[in-house]
Write a protein that holds these residues in place. Structure first.
Motif, short mmCIF file in Angstrom:
data_model
loop_
_atom_site.label_atom_id
_atom_site.label_comp_id
_atom_site.label_asym_id
_atom_site.label_seq_id
_atom_site.Cartn_x
_atom_site.Cartn_y
_atom_site.Cartn_z
N HIS A 6 6.67 9.87 5.13
CA HIS A 6 6.47 8.49 5.57
C HIS A 6 6.71 8.39 7.07
CE1 HIS A 6 6.61 6.60 1.48
NE2 HIS A 6 7.20 7.75 1.21
N ALA A 7 5.83 7.65 7.74
CA ALA A 7 6.02 7.30 9.15
C ALA A 7 6.13 5.78 9.21
CB ALA A 7 4.84 7.78 9.99
N PHE A 8 7.09 5.30 9.97
CA PHE A 8 7.32 3.86 10.10
C PHE A 8 7.20 3.46 11.56
CE2 PHE A 8 9.67 5.11 6.32
CZ PHE A 8 9.30 4.13 5.42
N LEU A 9 6.50 2.35 11.78
CA LEU A 9 6.33 1.81 13.13
C LEU A 9 6.97 0.43 13.16
CD1 LEU A 9 4.80 2.44 15.83
CD2 LEU A 9 2.93 1.09 14.92
N PRO A 10 7.88 0.17 14.09
CA PRO A 10 8.48 -1.16 14.19
C PRO A 10 7.42 -2.22 14.49
CG PRO A 10 9.70 0.41 15.53
CD PRO A 10 8.45 1.09 15.08
N GLN A 11 7.59 -3.42 13.95
CA GLN A 11 6.61 -4.48 14.12
C GLN A 11 6.29 -4.76 15.59
OE1 GLN A 11 7.80 -7.98 11.94
NE2 GLN A 11 6.78 -7.26 10.09
N GLU A 12 7.32 -4.77 16.43
CA GLU A 12 7.06 -5.12 17.83
C GLU A 12 6.19 -4.09 18.54
OE1 GLU A 12 11.04 -2.96 17.88
OE2 GLU A 12 10.19 -4.57 16.68
N ILE A 47 0.84 -1.20 0.00
CA ILE A 47 0.00 0.00 0.00
C ILE A 47 0.87 1.25 0.00
CG2 ILE A 47 -1.68 1.33 1.35
CD1 ILE A 47 -2.73 -1.48 2.33
N ARG A 48 1.93 1.24 0.80
CA ARG A 48 2.86 2.38 0.87
C ARG A 48 3.41 2.71 -0.53
NH1 ARG A 48 5.52 4.71 5.00
NH2 ARG A 48 4.93 3.07 6.46
N LYS A 49 3.81 1.67 -1.28
CA LYS A 49 4.35 1.88 -2.63
C LYS A 49 3.31 2.47 -3.57
CE LYS A 49 7.68 -1.89 -2.48
NZ LYS A 49 8.00 -3.22 -2.99
N ILE A 50 2.09 1.95 -3.51
CA ILE A 50 1.02 2.44 -4.39
C ILE A 50 0.73 3.92 -4.10
CG2 ILE A 50 -1.46 2.26 -4.89
CD1 ILE A 50 -1.13 -0.82 -4.40
N VAL A 51 0.60 4.25 -2.82
CA VAL A 51 0.29 5.63 -2.44
C VAL A 51 1.46 6.55 -2.77
CG1 VAL A 51 -0.26 7.16 -0.51
CG2 VAL A 51 -1.38 4.93 -0.69
N ALA A 52 2.69 6.13 -2.48
CA ALA A 52 3.86 6.97 -2.76
C ALA A 52 4.01 7.23 -4.26
CB ALA A 52 5.12 6.31 -2.21
N GLU A 102 10.38 11.37 1.04
CA GLU A 102 10.97 10.71 -0.12
C GLU A 102 11.33 11.77 -1.16
OE1 GLU A 102 9.92 6.82 -2.83
OE2 GLU A 102 8.55 7.46 -1.26
N THR A 103 12.46 11.58 -1.79
CA THR A 103 12.87 12.49 -2.86
C THR A 103 13.07 11.69 -4.14
OG1 THR A 103 15.24 12.22 -2.47
CG2 THR A 103 14.12 13.95 -1.21
N ASP A 104 13.30 12.38 -5.22
CA ASP A 104 13.55 11.73 -6.50
C ASP A 104 15.04 11.51 -6.73
OD1 ASP A 104 10.86 11.63 -7.14
OD2 ASP A 104 10.89 13.61 -8.06
#
Length: 184
Positions: free
Chosen positions: A76-82, A63-68, A110-112
Motif C-alpha cells: 500500500h502507498a498512501f498520499l496525504p490529502q494536502e 477501492i483500497r479495501k476491495i482490491v486488498a 498488509e499481513t494477516d
C-alpha cells in the motif's frame, strides 16, 4: 522500473504515476470495479505483486479495501490529502512527481496479523479515540506512520495489519507531542 504493478483509480492517475516513476498500472475505473479488472489485479499480484495507490478520500479507501481483499499480501502507498489537493479536487492525479515518489518510497505491506502490538488502550492513551481532536490526531499520526487517515476502528486495524510496533507508534506519538498527561 518498479517491479510491482501499481493499482490506481483512473487514466489521469496513470499519467501522474508515469510522470513520477517508470511503472505499469492497472486502472480500476473508479469504485465500480469489474470482475475482469479484479482478475487482472489478482494475476498481477501473483506474478509481480501490486501496490495499491488510491485517492486519499472515501471512494479511494473503498477501492483500497476491495482490491486488498482480492489480493492478499499486497503493498500500500498512501498520499496525504494536502499533497493530492488542487482546486477543490482530491486525487493522485493532482500530486507532484516528488509527492508520488515519496509515497512509493514508504510502502506498507498488509499481513494477516490477528493481534498486533498496538492495543485499543494505546490509541485511547494518546487521544486517537474518544478525544475532541481524535480525527485530527489520527490524520497526523497516519501521515507519520505511512498508513494514511482512517476512523478509529480502521486505524486500529491498520496498526495491526501493517505490523506497527509499539516503538514505532510511540516514537511518532512523541514526535507529535500527543501523550496525554493522565497516561504518562
Amino acid at each position: 522500473m518498479i517491479k510491482e504493478v501499481i493499482v490506481v483509480e483512473g487514466k489521469d492517475d496513470t499519467v501522474a504515476i508515469k510522470r513520477a516513476v517508470d511503472a505499469d498500472t492497472i486502472e480500476t475505473n473508479g469504485s465500480a470495479i469489474g470482475k475482469d479488472v479484479l482478475a487482472r489485479i489478482k494475476l498481477a499480484n501473483e506474478r509481480r505483486g501490486i501496490i495499491i495507490f488510491t485517492d486519499p478520500d472515501h471512494a479511494g479507501e473503498r477501492i483500497r479495501k476491495i482490491v486488498a481483499n482480492a489480493a492478499p499480501g499486497c503493498k500500500h502507498a498512501f498520499l496525504p490529502q494536502e499533497k493530492a489537493y488542487y482546486k477543490g479536487d482530491i486525487g493522485i492525479e493532482n500530486a507532484s512527481p516528488e509527492a508520488i515518489r515519496q509515497a512509493l518510497s514508504e510502502l506498507r505491506t498488509e499481513t494477516d496479523a490477528i493481534q498486533g502490538e498496538i492495543t485499543l488502550e494505546d490509541l485511547m492513551s494518546v487521544g486517537l479515540l474518544v478525544h475532541p481532536s481524535a480525527a485530527e490526531r489520527r490524520l497526523e499520526l497516519g501521515k507519520l506512520l505511512g498508513i494514511g487517515y482512517a476512523n478509529g476502528k480502521q486505524f486500529y486495524k491498520r496498526c495491526s495489519s501493517f505490523n506497527i510496533t509499539k516503538e514505532e507508534f510511540y516514537a511518532a506519538v512523541d514526535q507529535l507531542g500527543y501523550r496525554l498527561e493522565e497516561h504518562e
